[in-house]
Design an enzyme around this catalytic site. Structure first.
Site, PDB file in Angstrom:
ATOM      1  N   HIS A 156       0.836  -1.204   0.000  1.00  0.00           N
ATOM      2  CA  HIS A 156       0.000   0.000   0.000  1.00  0.00           C
ATOM      3  C   HIS A 156       0.871   1.253   0.000  1.00  0.00           C
ATOM      4  O   HIS A 156       1.011   1.935   1.012  1.00  0.00           O
ATOM      5  CB  HIS A 156      -0.946  -0.011   1.201  1.00  0.00           C
ATOM      6  CG  HIS A 156      -2.039  -1.023   1.085  1.00  0.00           C
ATOM      7  ND1 HIS A 156      -2.032  -2.210   1.795  1.00  0.00           N
ATOM      8  CD2 HIS A 156      -3.166  -1.047   0.323  1.00  0.00           C
ATOM      9  CE1 HIS A 156      -3.116  -2.901   1.491  1.00  0.00           C
ATOM     10  NE2 HIS A 156      -3.821  -2.228   0.599  1.00  0.00           N
TER      11      HIS A 156
ATOM     12  N   HIS B 159       1.483   1.444  -5.869  1.00  0.00           N
ATOM     13  CA  HIS B 159       0.166   0.801  -5.967  1.00  0.00           C
ATOM     14  C   HIS B 159      -0.880   1.815  -6.423  1.00  0.00           C
ATOM     15  O   HIS B 159      -1.715   1.516  -7.289  1.00  0.00           O
ATOM     16  CB  HIS B 159      -0.231   0.221  -4.609  1.00  0.00           C
ATOM     17  CG  HIS B 159      -1.688  -0.159  -4.507  1.00  0.00           C
ATOM     18  ND1 HIS B 159      -2.265  -1.153  -5.265  1.00  0.00           N
ATOM     19  CD2 HIS B 159      -2.692   0.347  -3.725  1.00  0.00           C
ATOM     20  CE1 HIS B 159      -3.557  -1.255  -4.960  1.00  0.00           C
ATOM     21  NE2 HIS B 159      -3.833  -0.353  -4.037  1.00  0.00           N
TER      22      HIS B 159
ATOM     23  N   HIS C 215      -7.078   6.564  -3.212  1.00  0.00           N
ATOM     24  CA  HIS C 215      -7.971   5.611  -2.542  1.00  0.00           C
ATOM     25  C   HIS C 215      -7.325   4.928  -1.337  1.00  0.00           C
ATOM     26  O   HIS C 215      -8.037   4.437  -0.460  1.00  0.00           O
ATOM     27  CB  HIS C 215      -8.458   4.552  -3.530  1.00  0.00           C
ATOM     28  CG  HIS C 215      -7.456   3.468  -3.803  1.00  0.00           C
ATOM     29  ND1 HIS C 215      -6.363   3.663  -4.625  1.00  0.00           N
ATOM     30  CD2 HIS C 215      -7.358   2.195  -3.345  1.00  0.00           C
ATOM     31  CE1 HIS C 215      -5.647   2.556  -4.672  1.00  0.00           C
ATOM     32  NE2 HIS C 215      -6.230   1.639  -3.901  1.00  0.00           N
ATOM     33  N   ASP C 216      -5.995   4.896  -1.257  1.00  0.00           N
ATOM     34  CA  ASP C 216      -5.313   4.271  -0.118  1.00  0.00           C
ATOM     35  C   ASP C 216      -4.350   5.236   0.570  1.00  0.00           C
ATOM     36  O   ASP C 216      -3.426   4.802   1.265  1.00  0.00           O
ATOM     37  CB  ASP C 216      -4.530   3.035  -0.568  1.00  0.00           C
ATOM     38  CG  ASP C 216      -5.369   1.771  -0.558  1.00  0.00           C
ATOM     39  OD1 ASP C 216      -6.315   1.705   0.248  1.00  0.00           O
ATOM     40  OD2 ASP C 216      -5.097   0.857  -1.360  1.00  0.00           O
TER      41      ASP C 216
ATOM     42  N   ASP D  64      -8.618  -1.601  -8.209  1.00  0.00           N
ATOM     43  CA  ASP D  64      -7.955  -1.800  -6.928  1.00  0.00           C
ATOM     44  C   ASP D  64      -7.451  -3.226  -6.746  1.00  0.00           C
ATOM     45  O   ASP D  64      -6.444  -3.456  -6.067  1.00  0.00           O
ATOM     46  CB  ASP D  64      -8.931  -1.447  -5.792  1.00  0.00           C
ATOM     47  CG  ASP D  64      -8.268  -1.389  -4.431  1.00  0.00           C
ATOM     48  OD1 ASP D  64      -7.044  -1.120  -4.363  1.00  0.00           O
ATOM     49  OD2 ASP D  64      -8.965  -1.604  -3.426  1.00  0.00           O
TER      50      ASP D  64
END
Length: 429
Positions: free
Chosen positions: A155, A159, A195-196, A305
Site C-alpha cells: 500500500h 500501488h 484511494h489508499d 484496486d
C-alpha cells in the site's frame, strides 16, 4: 467546541465550509514497523518528511516540464535524459494493459504517481476544462504521493499509480467512455490516486483490536476507507486546488470522492456484486443517468484496486509477493505484542500461492466476470480474464510443488528462482 479548540485538543477532524468532515494529515498515531527494531525518532521522521516534500516538489515540477517537452536551460541533476526519454515513450502507451508501473516508477525516480497524474489530467483535457492552476495541481499531486508510506511493501504510491493506470484503461472502455463527463473522469482518476492515501500498512481488524484512534473515530466501520477519503478532502482544501469552483460543485466532488473511495472496502464486495448482477440481469443500467454512471465508476475503481491477478505474470507475481509481505509484517507485529495473528498474516501457515488462489477464486473472478459482461467482452476484458486464468494455474502449480516438498522444507511460501524457471517452461491455458 470551537474549531481552534478542536485543533488544540488534537482532534483529527476539521469541518470545512461544505460540511464534510476532513482530516488533517499526520494527526493520528502512526503505525511504524520500525518499532520492531527501534530506530528513528518520530520527530526526526517528521522533519525529514517536510524537507523531502519541499525537495520533491522541485523535482516533480522539473520532471513534469521535461515530460511536457519543456526542457529547462539547466537540465541536469534530477533525472537522466535517457530515463526521461523512456518515461515519455512509456506514457505514449499508458493505455496498454501490459504497462509496467515498476519500470515507470524507476524511470521517473520514484515519481510515478505524480508524473502519471499530470499526463492523464492533460490527456483527458481536465486542466483546461476545470481551469486548474498548474502549480497548484502539482502541489496537490505531490501531497498525495508523499502521504503514501514508502515503507509499505504494497500500500504505497506505486500501488496508487498502478490503480490509476488501470482506471484510465477502464475509463476508455467504449460502453463507459461514450457517456462519461469531464467530472466523471476527474473523479475516477482522483479516487484511484488517493484511494489508499496514508495507509498504515495494517488492516481494519488490527486497528480495531488495538483500539487505534482511527477505529474509534469511525466507529469500526470502513475505518481505513473513511480515513483515506477524509485525508484526501483535507489535502484538496489545504492545496486550494478547487477553490475557484462554486461551493456546490466542490461539495459534490467531495461527496462523490467519498462514495467512490468507500466502495473499495472489501467488506462491501458482495453488496456491490449483487447490485451489479441485478443490473446486468435486468438490463436496466442507464448510463445517461448520473447515478448509474457513478455506480459503474465505483465498480471500475473496485476492479482497478484488485486487478493485480489480471496483469501479466511477472507484474502480478511482484504484487502478490508485496501484499503477502505486508500481511506477514502485520503478523510479526501481532506476534511481538502477543496478539492473535490475523488470517493470512501467519508466514508459517499462510503461503503466497494459497493466499492468491483463494483471493482469485472468491474475490477477483466473480467481479471481473461481471465486468466483462458489462463491457461486452471487449479485448481488454478478455485479456484480463485470460491472464487471471493463467496466473491461477501457475499459483496452483507452485502450491502443488510446495506440498510435494513440504515433508523436507519449511512452509515459507516463497517462490524460488528454480521453481519459477520450471513454472515458466510449463504450458498454461
Amino acid at each position: 467546541m470551537k474549531r481552534e479548540e478542536l485543533l488544540l485538543n488534537g482532534d483529527a477532524r476539521v469541518r470545512g465550509q461544505t460540511g464534510v468532515v476532513s482530516e488533517r494529515r499526520g494527526s493520528y498515531p502512526f503505525i511504524d514497523f520500525r518499532l520492531l527494531n527501534n530506530t528513528t525518532l518520530s520527530g526526526e521522521i517528521g522533519t525529514k518528511k517536510k524537507v523531502k516534500r519541499l525537495l520533491s516538489f522541485q523535482r516533480y515540477f522539473h520532471a513534469s516540464r521535461l515530460l511536457r517537452g519543456i526542457v529547462p536551460q539547466a537540465s541536469l541533476y534530477l533525472l537522466d535524459e535517457d530515463y526521461l526519454g523512456q518515461a515519455r515513450h512509456m506514457l505514449s502507451k499508458v493505455g496498454m494493459w501490459d504497462f509496467d508501473i515498476f519500470l515507470f516508477d524507476r524511470l521517473t525516480n520514484g515519481n510515478s504517481l505524480v508524473t502519471l497524474l499530470c499526463h492523464l489530467f492533460n490527456v483527458h483535457g481536465l486542466i483546461h476544462h476545470f481551469q486548474l492552476d498548474m502549480v497548484t495541481l502539482h502541489r496537490f499531486f505531490v501531497m498525495v504521493q508523499e502521504d503514501y508510506h514508502s515503507q509499505n511493501p504494497y500500500h504505497n504510491a506505486v500501488h496508487a499509480a498502478d490503480v490509476t493506470q488501470a482506471m484510465h484503461c477502464y475509463l476508455r472502455e467504449p460502453k463507459l467512455a461514450n457517456f462519461l463527463t469531464p467530472s466523471d473522469i476527474m473523479l475516477g482518476l482522483l479516487a484511484a490516486a488517493a484511494h489508499d492515501v496514508d495507509h498504515p500498512g495494517v488492516n481494519q481488524p488490527f486497528l480495531i483490536k488495538t483500539k487505534h484512534h482511527l477505529a474509534s473515530l469511525y466507529q469500526n466501520v470502513s475505518v481505513l476507507e473513511n480515513h483515506h477519503w477524509r485525508s484526501t478532502i483535507g489535502m484538496l482544501r489545504e492545496s486550494r486546488l478547487l477553490a475557484h469552483l462554486p461551493k456546490e460543485v466542490t461539495q459534490d466532488i467531495e461527496q462523490q470522492l467519498g462514495s467512490l473511495i468507500l466502495a473499495t472496502d472489501i467488506n462491501r464486495q458482495n453488496e456491490f456484486l449483487i447490485r451489479l448482477k441485478s443490473h446486468l440481469d435486468n438490463q436496466d443500467l442507464r448510463l445517461e443517468d448520473a447515478q448509474d454512471r457513478h455506480f459503474m465508476l465505483q465498480i471500475a475503481l473496485k476492479c482497478a484496486d484488485i486487478c493485480n491477478p489480471c496483469r501479466v505474470w511477472d507484474l502480478s507475481k511482484q504484487w502478490s509477493e508485496r501484499v503477502c509481505e505486508e500481511f506477514y509484517r502485520q503478523g510479526d507485529l501481532e506476534q511481538k505484542f502477543e496478539l492473535e495473528i490475523s488470517p493470512l498474516c501467519n508466514q508459517q501457515k499462510d503461503t503466497i500461492p494459497s493466499i492468491q488462489i483463494g483471493f482469485m477464486t472468491y474475490i477477483v473472478e466473480p467481479l471481473f466476470e461481471r465486468w466483462a459482461q458489462f463491457t461486452g467482452n471487449t479485448p481488454l476484458s478478455e485479456n484480463m480474464l485470460n491472464h487471471l486464468r493463467r496466473n491461477k494455474t501457475k499459483w496452483r502449480s507452485l502450491l502443488h510443488k510446495q506440498h510435494s516438498s513440504s515433508r523436507s522444507n519449511d512452509h515459507s511460501g516463497q517462490v524460488t528462482g528454480s521453481q519459477e524457471q520450471t513454472l515458466n517452461e510449463e504450458e498454461t491455458p
